[in-house]
Design a protein around this motif. Structure first.
Motif, PDB file in Angstrom:
ATOM      1  N   THR A 169     -94.464 -76.509  -0.286  1.00 11.87           N
ATOM      2  CA  THR A 169     -93.221 -77.270  -0.243  1.00 11.87           C
ATOM      3  C   THR A 169     -92.334 -76.715   0.858  1.00 11.87           C
ATOM      4  O   THR A 169     -92.097 -75.509   0.918  1.00 11.87           O
ATOM      5  N   LEU A 170     -91.855 -77.626   1.709  1.00 10.46           N
ATOM      6  CA  LEU A 170     -90.953 -77.287   2.809  1.00 10.46           C
ATOM      7  C   LEU A 170     -89.597 -77.922   2.562  1.00 10.46           C
ATOM      8  O   LEU A 170     -89.511 -79.117   2.299  1.00 10.46           O
ATOM      9  N   GLY A 171     -88.542 -77.137   2.666  1.00 11.51           N
ATOM     10  CA  GLY A 171     -87.201 -77.689   2.714  1.00 11.51           C
ATOM     11  C   GLY A 171     -86.881 -77.928   4.177  1.00 11.51           C
ATOM     12  O   GLY A 171     -86.995 -77.001   4.987  1.00 11.51           O
ATOM     13  N   TYR A 172     -86.527 -79.174   4.569  1.00 10.40           N
ATOM     14  CA  TYR A 172     -86.307 -79.431   5.990  1.00 10.40           C
ATOM     15  C   TYR A 172     -84.909 -79.920   6.340  1.00 10.40           C
ATOM     16  O   TYR A 172     -84.534 -79.919   7.519  1.00 10.40           O
ATOM     17  N   ILE A 173     -84.129 -80.298   5.374  1.00 13.09           N
ATOM     18  CA  ILE A 173     -82.724 -80.635   5.622  1.00 13.09           C
ATOM     19  C   ILE A 173     -81.917 -80.151   4.422  1.00 13.09           C
ATOM     20  O   ILE A 173     -82.314 -80.357   3.277  1.00 13.09           O
ATOM     21  N   GLY A 174     -80.803 -79.496   4.698  1.00 12.93           N
ATOM     22  CA  GLY A 174     -79.906 -79.095   3.621  1.00 12.93           C
ATOM     23  C   GLY A 174     -79.560 -77.626   3.625  1.00 12.93           C
ATOM     24  O   GLY A 174     -79.746 -76.918   4.612  1.00 12.93           O
ATOM     25  N   GLU A 175     -79.047 -77.184   2.489  1.00 18.18           N
ATOM     26  CA  GLU A 175     -78.616 -75.802   2.304  1.00 18.18           C
ATOM     27  C   GLU A 175     -79.777 -75.014   1.696  1.00 18.18           C
ATOM     28  O   GLU A 175     -80.157 -75.236   0.550  1.00 18.18           O
ATOM     29  N   LEU A 176     -80.350 -74.109   2.498  1.00 16.41           N
ATOM     30  CA  LEU A 176     -81.582 -73.417   2.119  1.00 16.41           C
ATOM     31  C   LEU A 176     -81.469 -71.911   2.319  1.00 16.41           C
ATOM     32  O   LEU A 176     -80.747 -71.445   3.204  1.00 16.41           O
ATOM     33  N   LYS A 177     -82.234 -71.173   1.538  1.00 21.86           N
ATOM     34  CA  LYS A 177     -82.385 -69.746   1.773  1.00 21.86           C
ATOM     35  C   LYS A 177     -83.299 -69.559   2.977  1.00 21.86           C
ATOM     36  O   LYS A 177     -84.159 -70.392   3.243  1.00 21.86           O
ATOM     37  N   PHE A 178     -83.105 -68.444   3.712  1.00 22.96           N
ATOM     38  CA  PHE A 178     -83.974 -68.136   4.851  1.00 22.96           C
ATOM     39  C   PHE A 178     -84.160 -66.631   4.990  1.00 22.96           C
ATOM     40  O   PHE A 178     -83.316 -65.849   4.554  1.00 22.96           O
TER      41      PHE A 178
ATOM     42  N   ALA B 177     -71.981 -65.100  10.117  1.00 25.72           N
ATOM     43  CA  ALA B 177     -71.657 -66.433   9.612  1.00 25.72           C
ATOM     44  C   ALA B 177     -71.307 -67.363  10.767  1.00 25.72           C
ATOM     45  O   ALA B 177     -70.626 -66.967  11.714  1.00 25.72           O
ATOM     46  N   GLY B 178     -71.804 -68.600  10.709  1.00 27.01           N
ATOM     47  CA  GLY B 178     -71.504 -69.613  11.708  1.00 27.01           C
ATOM     48  C   GLY B 178     -72.426 -69.628  12.909  1.00 27.01           C
ATOM     49  O   GLY B 178     -72.423 -70.571  13.680  1.00 27.01           O
ATOM     50  N   VAL B 179     -73.250 -68.599  13.073  1.00 33.77           N
ATOM     51  CA  VAL B 179     -74.143 -68.509  14.225  1.00 33.77           C
ATOM     52  C   VAL B 179     -75.288 -69.505  14.074  1.00 33.77           C
ATOM     53  O   VAL B 179     -75.823 -69.712  12.982  1.00 33.77           O
TER      54      VAL B 179
ATOM     55  N   GLY C 125     -80.473 -74.722  12.642  1.00 33.50           N
ATOM     56  CA  GLY C 125     -79.462 -74.639  11.598  1.00 33.50           C
ATOM     57  C   GLY C 125     -78.369 -73.660  11.960  1.00 33.50           C
ATOM     58  O   GLY C 125     -78.298 -73.176  13.093  1.00 33.50           O
ATOM     59  N   ARG C 126     -77.526 -73.377  10.960  1.00 35.51           N
ATOM     60  CA  ARG C 126     -76.432 -72.414  11.118  1.00 35.51           C
ATOM     61  C   ARG C 126     -76.395 -71.503   9.905  1.00 35.51           C
ATOM     62  O   ARG C 126     -76.644 -71.939   8.780  1.00 35.51           O
TER      63      ARG C 126
ATOM     64  N   THR D 162     -78.371 -67.572   3.524  1.00 32.60           N
ATOM     65  CA  THR D 162     -78.186 -68.997   3.250  1.00 32.60           C
ATOM     66  C   THR D 162     -77.773 -69.684   4.537  1.00 32.60           C
ATOM     67  O   THR D 162     -76.905 -69.195   5.257  1.00 32.60           O
ATOM     68  N   GLY D 163     -78.409 -70.818   4.815  1.00 29.41           N
ATOM     69  CA  GLY D 163     -78.080 -71.570   6.016  1.00 29.41           C
ATOM     70  C   GLY D 163     -78.029 -73.065   5.753  1.00 29.41           C
ATOM     71  O   GLY D 163     -78.519 -73.545   4.733  1.00 29.41           O
ATOM     72  N   ILE D 164     -77.422 -73.775   6.681  1.00 35.69           N
ATOM     73  CA  ILE D 164     -77.389 -75.233   6.667  1.00 35.69           C
ATOM     74  C   ILE D 164     -78.365 -75.676   7.757  1.00 35.69           C
ATOM     75  O   ILE D 164     -78.193 -75.327   8.927  1.00 35.69           O
ATOM     76  N   PHE D 165     -79.415 -76.425   7.378  1.00 39.54           N
ATOM     77  CA  PHE D 165     -80.517 -76.728   8.289  1.00 39.54           C
ATOM     78  C   PHE D 165     -80.734 -78.218   8.514  1.00 39.54           C
ATOM     79  O   PHE D 165     -80.458 -79.027   7.638  1.00 39.54           O
ATOM     80  N   ASN D 166     -81.291 -78.527   9.707  1.00 43.72           N
ATOM     81  CA  ASN D 166     -81.809 -79.855  10.023  1.00 43.72           C
ATOM     82  C   ASN D 166     -82.992 -79.651  10.972  1.00 43.72           C
ATOM     83  O   ASN D 166     -82.824 -79.588  12.188  1.00 43.72           O
TER      84      ASN D 166
END
Length: 127
Positions: free
Chosen positions: A57-66, A74-76, A97-98, A110-114
């Protein structure tokens, strides 16, 4: 503490043995189901621990752990380094993402990804 929020997921077949927590939250390539080596190749974050040829399972958009491959503020903007680790994007990297909150090297953040539309970072564009 790292956490996940709303996210969009998909499933593909694992192209290598990823059934250890050492690989969880690393970037995965869509074309072969193996650890990604850069932001353009990366298609999502590994959410489970599949064996070779099992579904992953891949998370590809959203708020995900990394999995952080270095200290990240933060913000980078985030990109992918060798073996699926996430690092700070620099000029010439594809950002996926960021970082939502600062994280230390080797930790889970935690990041916000697309991953659907990675963006080429040029010079001082963004953080």
């Amino acid at each position: 503490m790292a956490y996940s929020g709303r996210q969009i997921e998909t499933s593909i077949q694992a192209g290598e043995d990823l059934n250890t927590s050492a690989f969880q939250y690393h970037a995965i390539a869509l074309d072969d189901g193996k650890l990604a080596n850069n932001g353009l190749e990366a298609s999502g974050v590994l959410l489970g621990k599949p064996k070779n040829k099992e579904g992953l399972t891949l998370g590809y958009i959203g708020e995900l752990k990394f999995a952080a491959g270095g200290a990240i503020s933060a913000g980078v903007r985030l990109t992918v380094a060798t073996s699926g680790w996430f690092t700070s994007a620099v000029s010439g990297d594809y950002a996926v993402g960021r970082c939502k909150s600062s994280v230390t090297s080797g930790s889970i953040g935690t990041g916000i990804f697309n991953f659907a539309t990675p963006q080429l970072k040029v010079n001082s564009w963004g953080s």
